[in-house]
Design a protein around this motif. Structure first.
Motif, PDB file in Angstrom:
ATOM      1  N   GLY A   1       0.903  -1.166  -0.089  1.00  0.00           N
ATOM      2  CA  GLY A   1       0.039  -0.057  -0.053  1.00  0.00           C
ATOM      3  C   GLY A   1       0.702   1.338   0.090  1.00  0.00           C
ATOM      4  O   GLY A   1       0.343   2.395   0.347  1.00  0.00           O
ATOM      5  N   GLY A   2       2.212   1.072  -0.082  1.00  0.00           N
ATOM      6  CA  GLY A   2       3.051   2.330  -0.263  1.00  0.00           C
ATOM      7  C   GLY A   2       3.643   2.807   0.884  1.00  0.00           C
ATOM      8  O   GLY A   2       4.343   3.760   0.785  1.00  0.00           O
ATOM      9  N   ARG A   3       3.411   1.964   2.114  1.00  0.00           N
ATOM     10  CA  ARG A   3       4.036   2.277   3.333  1.00  0.00           C
ATOM     11  C   ARG A   3       4.036   1.338   4.229  1.00  0.00           C
ATOM     12  O   ARG A   3       3.321   0.086   4.094  1.00  0.00           O
ATOM     13  CB  ARG A   3       3.414   3.590   3.741  1.00  0.00           C
ATOM     14  N   PHE A   4       5.028   1.325   5.315  1.00  0.00           N
ATOM     15  CA  PHE A   4       5.103   0.173   6.354  1.00  0.00           C
ATOM     16  C   PHE A   4       5.492   0.863   7.546  1.00  0.00           C
ATOM     17  O   PHE A   4       5.903   1.941   7.532  1.00  0.00           O
ATOM     18  CB  PHE A   4       5.892  -1.055   5.915  1.00  0.00           C
ATOM     19  N   THR A   5       5.182   0.303   8.597  1.00  0.00           N
ATOM     20  CA  THR A   5       5.763   0.550  10.119  1.00  0.00           C
ATOM     21  C   THR A   5       7.120  -0.091  10.617  1.00  0.00           C
ATOM     22  O   THR A   5       7.014  -1.111  10.525  1.00  0.00           O
ATOM     23  CB  THR A   5       4.803   0.439  11.046  1.00  0.00           C
ATOM     24  N   MET A   6       7.985   0.449  10.729  1.00  0.00           N
ATOM     25  CA  MET A   6       9.236   0.017  11.192  1.00  0.00           C
ATOM     26  C   MET A   6       9.355   0.138  12.738  1.00  0.00           C
ATOM     27  O   MET A   6       8.925   1.046  13.309  1.00  0.00           O
ATOM     28  CB  MET A   6      10.301   0.872  10.766  1.00  0.00           C
ATOM     29  N   ARG A   7       9.421  -1.205  13.362  1.00  0.00           N
ATOM     30  CA  ARG A   7       9.684  -1.183  14.597  1.00  0.00           C
ATOM     31  C   ARG A   7      11.256  -1.198  14.886  1.00  0.00           C
ATOM     32  O   ARG A   7      11.873  -2.093  14.715  1.00  0.00           O
ATOM     33  CB  ARG A   7       9.007  -2.566  15.221  1.00  0.00           C
ATOM     34  N   TYR A   8      11.704   0.001  15.777  1.00  0.00           N
ATOM     35  CA  TYR A   8      13.162   0.111  16.111  1.00  0.00           C
ATOM     36  C   TYR A   8      13.223  -0.329  17.346  1.00  0.00           C
ATOM     37  O   TYR A   8      12.476  -0.018  18.301  1.00  0.00           O
ATOM     38  CB  TYR A   8      13.332   1.537  15.869  1.00  0.00           C
ATOM     39  N   THR A   9      14.564  -0.755  17.935  1.00  0.00           N
ATOM     40  CA  THR A   9      14.885  -1.074  19.153  1.00  0.00           C
ATOM     41  C   THR A   9      16.313  -0.498  18.898  1.00  0.00           C
ATOM     42  O   THR A   9      17.107  -0.480  18.415  1.00  0.00           O
ATOM     43  CB  THR A   9      15.183  -2.606  19.601  1.00  0.00           C
ATOM     44  N   THR A  10      16.421   0.597  19.964  1.00  0.00           N
ATOM     45  CA  THR A  10      17.952   1.265  20.038  1.00  0.00           C
ATOM     46  C   THR A  10      18.404   0.595  21.491  1.00  0.00           C
ATOM     47  O   THR A  10      17.761   0.758  22.638  1.00  0.00           O
ATOM     48  CB  THR A  10      17.782   2.774  20.324  1.00  0.00           C
ATOM     49  N   LEU A  11      19.611   0.100  21.157  1.00  0.00           N
ATOM     50  CA  LEU A  11      20.416  -0.543  22.271  1.00  0.00           C
ATOM     51  C   LEU A  11      21.597   0.208  22.679  1.00  0.00           C
ATOM     52  O   LEU A  11      22.008   1.088  21.847  1.00  0.00           O
ATOM     53  CB  LEU A  11      20.924  -1.991  21.784  1.00  0.00           C
ATOM     54  N   ALA A  12      21.753   0.220  24.108  1.00  0.00           N
ATOM     55  CA  ALA A  12      22.951   0.951  24.459  1.00  0.00           C
ATOM     56  C   ALA A  12      23.824   0.073  25.684  1.00  0.00           C
ATOM     57  O   ALA A  12      23.117  -0.553  26.366  1.00  0.00           O
ATOM     58  CB  ALA A  12      22.535   2.393  25.330  1.00  0.00           C
ATOM     59  N   THR A  13      25.024   0.143  25.505  1.00  0.00           N
ATOM     60  CA  THR A  13      25.770  -0.330  26.809  1.00  0.00           C
ATOM     61  C   THR A  13      26.456   0.888  27.352  1.00  0.00           C
ATOM     62  O   THR A  13      26.953   1.816  26.390  1.00  0.00           O
ATOM     63  CB  THR A  13      26.906  -1.186  26.335  1.00  0.00           C
ATOM     64  N   THR A  14      26.350   1.124  28.556  1.00  0.00           N
ATOM     65  CA  THR A  14      26.779   2.445  29.216  1.00  0.00           C
ATOM     66  C   THR A  14      27.573   1.816  30.776  1.00  0.00           C
ATOM     67  O   THR A  14      27.007   1.141  31.113  1.00  0.00           O
ATOM     68  CB  THR A  14      25.866   3.433  29.456  1.00  0.00           C
ATOM     69  N   ALA A  15      28.601   2.650  30.767  1.00  0.00           N
ATOM     70  CA  ALA A  15      29.223   2.594  32.098  1.00  0.00           C
ATOM     71  C   ALA A  15      29.904   3.993  32.620  1.00  0.00           C
ATOM     72  O   ALA A  15      30.101   4.731  31.848  1.00  0.00           O
ATOM     73  CB  ALA A  15      30.201   1.510  31.930  1.00  0.00           C
ATOM     74  N   VAL A  16      30.152   3.911  33.853  1.00  0.00           N
ATOM     75  CA  VAL A  16      30.700   5.196  34.565  1.00  0.00           C
ATOM     76  C   VAL A  16      32.103   4.892  34.835  1.00  0.00           C
ATOM     77  O   VAL A  16      32.666   4.016  35.289  1.00  0.00           O
ATOM     78  CB  VAL A  16      29.961   5.587  35.928  1.00  0.00           C
ATOM     79  N   ARG A  17      33.012   5.853  34.521  1.00  0.00           N
ATOM     80  CA  ARG A  17      34.400   5.951  34.695  1.00  0.00           C
ATOM     81  C   ARG A  17      34.656   5.805  36.239  1.00  0.00           C
ATOM     82  O   ARG A  17      34.252   6.751  36.829  1.00  0.00           O
ATOM     83  CB  ARG A  17      35.037   7.105  33.854  1.00  0.00           C
ATOM     84  N   VAL A  18      35.851   5.000  36.616  1.00  0.00           N
ATOM     85  CA  VAL A  18      36.330   5.230  38.125  1.00  0.00           C
ATOM     86  C   VAL A  18      37.488   5.620  37.942  1.00  0.00           C
ATOM     87  O   VAL A  18      38.289   5.245  37.077  1.00  0.00           O
ATOM     88  CB  VAL A  18      36.062   3.825  38.825  1.00  0.00           C
ATOM     89  N   GLY A  19      38.009   5.945  39.244  1.00  0.00           N
ATOM     90  CA  GLY A  19      39.518   6.360  39.315  1.00  0.00           C
ATOM     91  C   GLY A  19      39.780   7.778  38.887  1.00  0.00           C
ATOM     92  O   GLY A  19      39.142   8.577  38.760  1.00  0.00           O
ATOM     93  N   ALA A  20      41.032   8.062  38.926  1.00  0.00           N
ATOM     94  CA  ALA A  20      41.688   9.265  38.790  1.00  0.00           C
ATOM     95  C   ALA A  20      41.605   9.545  37.096  1.00  0.00           C
ATOM     96  O   ALA A  20      41.709   8.488  36.462  1.00  0.00           O
ATOM     97  CB  ALA A  20      42.982   9.480  39.068  1.00  0.00           C
ATOM     98  N   SER A  21      41.629  10.952  36.763  1.00  0.00           N
ATOM     99  CA  SER A  21      41.628  11.224  35.128  1.00  0.00           C
ATOM    100  C   SER A  21      42.321  12.570  35.266  1.00  0.00           C
ATOM    101  O   SER A  21      43.008  12.880  36.004  1.00  0.00           O
ATOM    102  CB  SER A  21      40.198  11.352  34.768  1.00  0.00           C
ATOM    103  N   GLY A  22      42.351  13.167  33.814  1.00  0.00           N
ATOM    104  CA  GLY A  22      42.909  14.529  33.659  1.00  0.00           C
ATOM    105  C   GLY A  22      42.099  15.414  34.350  1.00  0.00           C
ATOM    106  O   GLY A  22      41.207  15.316  35.029  1.00  0.00           O
ATOM    107  N   SER A  23      42.671  16.866  34.120  1.00  0.00           N
ATOM    108  CA  SER A  23      42.136  17.832  34.792  1.00  0.00           C
ATOM    109  C   SER A  23      41.943  19.113  33.664  1.00  0.00           C
ATOM    110  O   SER A  23      41.323  20.044  34.068  1.00  0.00           O
ATOM    111  CB  SER A  23      43.041  18.132  36.011  1.00  0.00           C
ATOM    112  N   ALA A  24      42.486  18.869  32.582  1.00  0.00           N
ATOM    113  CA  ALA A  24      42.142  20.072  31.447  1.00  0.00           C
ATOM    114  C   ALA A  24      40.703  20.153  31.025  1.00  0.00           C
ATOM    115  O   ALA A  24      40.131  19.013  30.587  1.00  0.00           O
ATOM    116  CB  ALA A  24      43.254  20.122  30.471  1.00  0.00           C
TER     117      ALA A  24
END
Length: 278
Positions: free
Chosen positions: A253-276
């Motif tokens: 019929g000239g169109r369709f519905t796309m079902r998206y899934t957005t996946l993410a892997t995320t994590a928080v940095r620990v310890g010392a880092s730079g300062s600038a």
């Protein structure tokens, strides 16, 4: 048919397929206009879970995700290896430095968040997670995310058949028409394993966002040439695939519905880092 699919001899090492990784800029404007953005809830969650508003966008492309983080109040620096993509991103008001993440020189700068939207598979996994940790402030957040989309079988199967016909030697010709979500979830789980191995991040989290978008025939045929399996095909090969997919969408019929899934892997940095500051 995920937009993050790379075309390369060894699927385990997509970061080595530099010709494909840097092929999306062949039509940067189409890419920018046709590719979907990211869920607002994902952007808001990254911003809320970071210690400040300074963001590094790895493989920023034309700046689709970067502009969303800007709209959320962030100061964004993009890193992009393709000068054509970088130029378009700059024309939209973004700061972009042209380099691969592996070769990019931070020059002492650190960030509250490092994000990679649809791009982390192009980064050497032996380098990426460690370098991200090095440029993050303590408690800074790394967020790696991308879309998974598998069109309805009525669209996916004609696409796969046409691809096998016009490009039988391509690695894409050997892929199934549709793949289960678990295939992609396993890939994001491997990203989490790589973060754990650095011992520089808290326990990674897996996020998932489900949403839908309706496509007309013309809208879908505008997006398809921006995907990794098609960016390096000859014009006649591309035309054959688009013709087959167009007929399939016409039959719906000239169109369709796309079902998206957005996946993410995320994590928080620990310890010392730079300062600038960035």
């Amino acid at each position: 048919m995920p937009t993050l699919s790379p075309k390369q001899p060894d699927p385990a090492r997509p970061h080595q397929a530099r010709q494909t990784a840097e092929s999306f800029g062949a039509d940067a404007r189409r890419y920018d206009q046709a590719r979907p953005g990211y869920p607002d809830d994902l952007v808001a969650r990254v911003v809320a879970g970071s210690p400040g508003p300074v963001v590094l966008d790895v493989g920023c492309g034309t700046g689709i995700a970067a502009r969303q983080f800007q709209a959320a109040g962030c100061a964004v620096l993009g890193i992009e290896p393709d000068p054509r993509m970088a130029d378009l991103a700059r024309s939209r008001g973004l700061r972009v430095e042209v380099a691969t993440f592996e070769a990019w020189e931070p020059a002492g700068r650190v960030f509250d968040a490092v994000v990679a939207a649809q791009s982390w598979h192009w980064v050497d996994p032996a380098v990426g997670a460690v370098k991200a940790a090095e440029v993050l402030r303590p408690n800074g957040r790394l967020a790696i995310f991308g879309h998974v989309f598998e069109p309805p079988a009525e669209v996916a199967e004609p696409f796969a058949a046409a691809y096998r016909r016009v490009a039988p030697d391509s690695p894409f010709a050997r892929q199934p028409a549709r793949r289960p979500l678990e295939t992609y979830q396993a890939g994001y789980a491997r990203v989490a394993d790589a973060l754990r191995e650095t011992e520089r991040f808290d326990e990674p989290e897996q996020w998932r966002f489900d949403w839908e978008r309706s496509y007309t025939r013309d809208q879908w045929l505008d997006l398809l040439p921006t995907t990794g399996g098609l960016t390096r095909l000859r014009p006649d090969q591309l035309a054959g695939i688009l013709d087959a997919v167009g007929h399939a969408i016409d039959a719906l019929g000239g169109r369709f519905t796309m079902r998206y899934t957005t996946l993410a892997t995320t994590a928080v940095r620990v310890g010392a880092s730079g300062s600038a500051a960035a």
